[in-house]
Design an enzyme around this catalytic site. Structure first.
Site, PDB file in Angstrom:
ATOM      1  N   LYS A 169      19.828  79.350  45.849  1.00 31.75           N
ATOM      2  CA  LYS A 169      19.463  80.271  44.774  1.00 31.75           C
ATOM      3  C   LYS A 169      18.778  81.485  45.398  1.00 31.75           C
ATOM      4  O   LYS A 169      17.561  81.578  45.456  1.00 31.75           O
ATOM      5  CB  LYS A 169      18.530  79.565  43.781  1.00 31.75           C
ATOM      6  N   GLU A 180      18.916  68.991  51.904  1.00 34.81           N
ATOM      7  CA  GLU A 180      18.114  69.341  50.729  1.00 34.81           C
ATOM      8  C   GLU A 180      19.012  69.675  49.549  1.00 34.81           C
ATOM      9  O   GLU A 180      20.120  70.187  49.746  1.00 34.81           O
ATOM     10  CB  GLU A 180      17.206  70.526  51.082  1.00 34.81           C
ATOM     11  N   ASP A 181      18.528  69.409  48.355  1.00 38.66           N
ATOM     12  CA  ASP A 181      19.331  69.688  47.167  1.00 38.66           C
ATOM     13  C   ASP A 181      19.448  71.172  46.861  1.00 38.66           C
ATOM     14  O   ASP A 181      20.533  71.668  46.583  1.00 38.66           O
ATOM     15  CB  ASP A 181      18.811  68.919  45.947  1.00 38.66           C
ATOM     16  N   ASP A 206      16.650  67.230  39.015  1.00 35.13           N
ATOM     17  CA  ASP A 206      16.025  66.755  37.787  1.00 35.13           C
ATOM     18  C   ASP A 206      15.172  67.815  37.107  1.00 35.13           C
ATOM     19  O   ASP A 206      14.894  68.875  37.665  1.00 35.13           O
ATOM     20  CB  ASP A 206      15.122  65.564  38.098  1.00 35.13           C
ATOM     21  N   PHE A 258      18.322  77.191  35.668  1.00 36.44           N
ATOM     22  CA  PHE A 258      17.719  75.876  35.892  1.00 36.44           C
ATOM     23  C   PHE A 258      18.816  74.828  35.822  1.00 36.44           C
ATOM     24  O   PHE A 258      19.432  74.626  34.778  1.00 36.44           O
ATOM     25  CB  PHE A 258      16.629  75.576  34.859  1.00 36.44           C
ATOM     26  N   LYS A 265      13.205  63.490  46.030  1.00 44.24           N
ATOM     27  CA  LYS A 265      14.215  62.604  45.517  1.00 44.24           C
ATOM     28  C   LYS A 265      15.510  63.353  45.237  1.00 44.24           C
ATOM     29  O   LYS A 265      16.574  62.770  45.151  1.00 44.24           O
ATOM     30  CB  LYS A 265      13.747  61.955  44.214  1.00 44.24           C
ATOM     31  N   GLY A 266      15.417  64.648  45.065  1.00 43.02           N
ATOM     32  CA  GLY A 266      16.547  65.440  44.592  1.00 43.02           C
ATOM     33  C   GLY A 266      17.800  65.397  45.432  1.00 43.02           C
ATOM     34  O   GLY A 266      18.902  65.516  44.914  1.00 43.02           O
ATOM     35  N   ARG A 321      18.915  63.184  36.666  1.00 42.95           N
ATOM     36  CA  ARG A 321      19.382  62.993  38.054  1.00 42.95           C
ATOM     37  C   ARG A 321      20.747  62.317  38.123  1.00 42.95           C
ATOM     38  O   ARG A 321      21.523  62.587  39.022  1.00 42.95           O
ATOM     39  CB  ARG A 321      18.377  62.156  38.850  1.00 42.95           C
ATOM     40  N   ASP A 368      15.289  77.415  46.835  1.00 43.47           N
ATOM     41  CA  ASP A 368      14.911  78.313  45.757  1.00 43.47           C
ATOM     42  C   ASP A 368      14.062  79.435  46.350  1.00 43.47           C
ATOM     43  O   ASP A 368      14.592  80.345  46.977  1.00 43.47           O
ATOM     44  CB  ASP A 368      14.151  77.485  44.713  1.00 43.47           C
TER      45      ASP A 368
END
Length: 180
Positions: free
Chosen positions: A131, A99-100, A159, A152, A43-44, A165, A103
């Site tokens: 990141k 993609e958000d 989220d 973070f 969902k990000g 969000r 990582d």
């Protein structure tokens, strides 16, 4: 107004808007005369995805996957979970994964491999945030809006336990919120 659970705003609404448009214009140049399949990772990425595709001038087809290596916590589980698969066949297609955040790289490395195994002609990765400090897999985004430190972040689709969000900016979540 900054949310009380945020330590500070990392990227403002204006910064996000400008950079997303810039990256979309760069990506757009690669697909002149083509119709790539843009795959938003739910969902990000949904807010980033919507803003990104609005800036593309090339025709695109849209699809979504719900793929995660995170449960309800803040640390990767190390297991890829496909909760919603594509509706379209990727065989012979140029695919843009939107993609958000990248990582550890686990999710995107495995997802890219999966799409190539399914016969995608090409797989391009576009991320909102990169990141690098947490990267465990040999993968990098082809296009990225912002590099961030190991903090973070929430907002603009990102989220923590399904909260934050809808924040119009990207903020750093206070440590006290997720280390309870």
């Amino acid at each position: 107004m900054m949310h009380r659970d945020c330590e500070r705003i990392l990227f403002s609404e204006e910064q996000l808007r400008a950079r997303v448009a810039e990256v979309a214009r760069e990506v757009d140049k690669l697909y002149v005369g083509k119709t790539p399949l843009c795959v938003g990772i739910l969902k990000g990425s949904i807010i980033f995805y919507a803003d990104f595709i609005r800036h593309l001038t090339s025709p695109v087809e849209l699809d979504f996957m719900a793929v995660s290596s995170y449960g309800s916590g803040a640390v990767s589980s190390g297991k890829l979970k496909i909760k919603k698969d594509l509706d379209r066949n990727v065989k012979g297609r140029d695919v843009i994964i939107v993609e958000d955040i990248i990582d550890s790289g686990f999710t995107l490395a495995n997802l890219k491999q999966l799409l190539l195994e399914r016969g995608a002609n090409s797989v391009l990765i576009v991320t909102l945030l990169n990141k690098k400090a947490r990267r465990n897999y040999d993968i990098s985004p082809d296009f990225n809006c912002f590099d961030i430190e190991n903090e973070f972040v929430v907002g603009y689709g990102l989220d923590y336990n399904e909260r934050y969000r809808s924040l119009p900016y990207i903020g750093i979540l206070k440590l006290s919120v997720y280390e309870k």
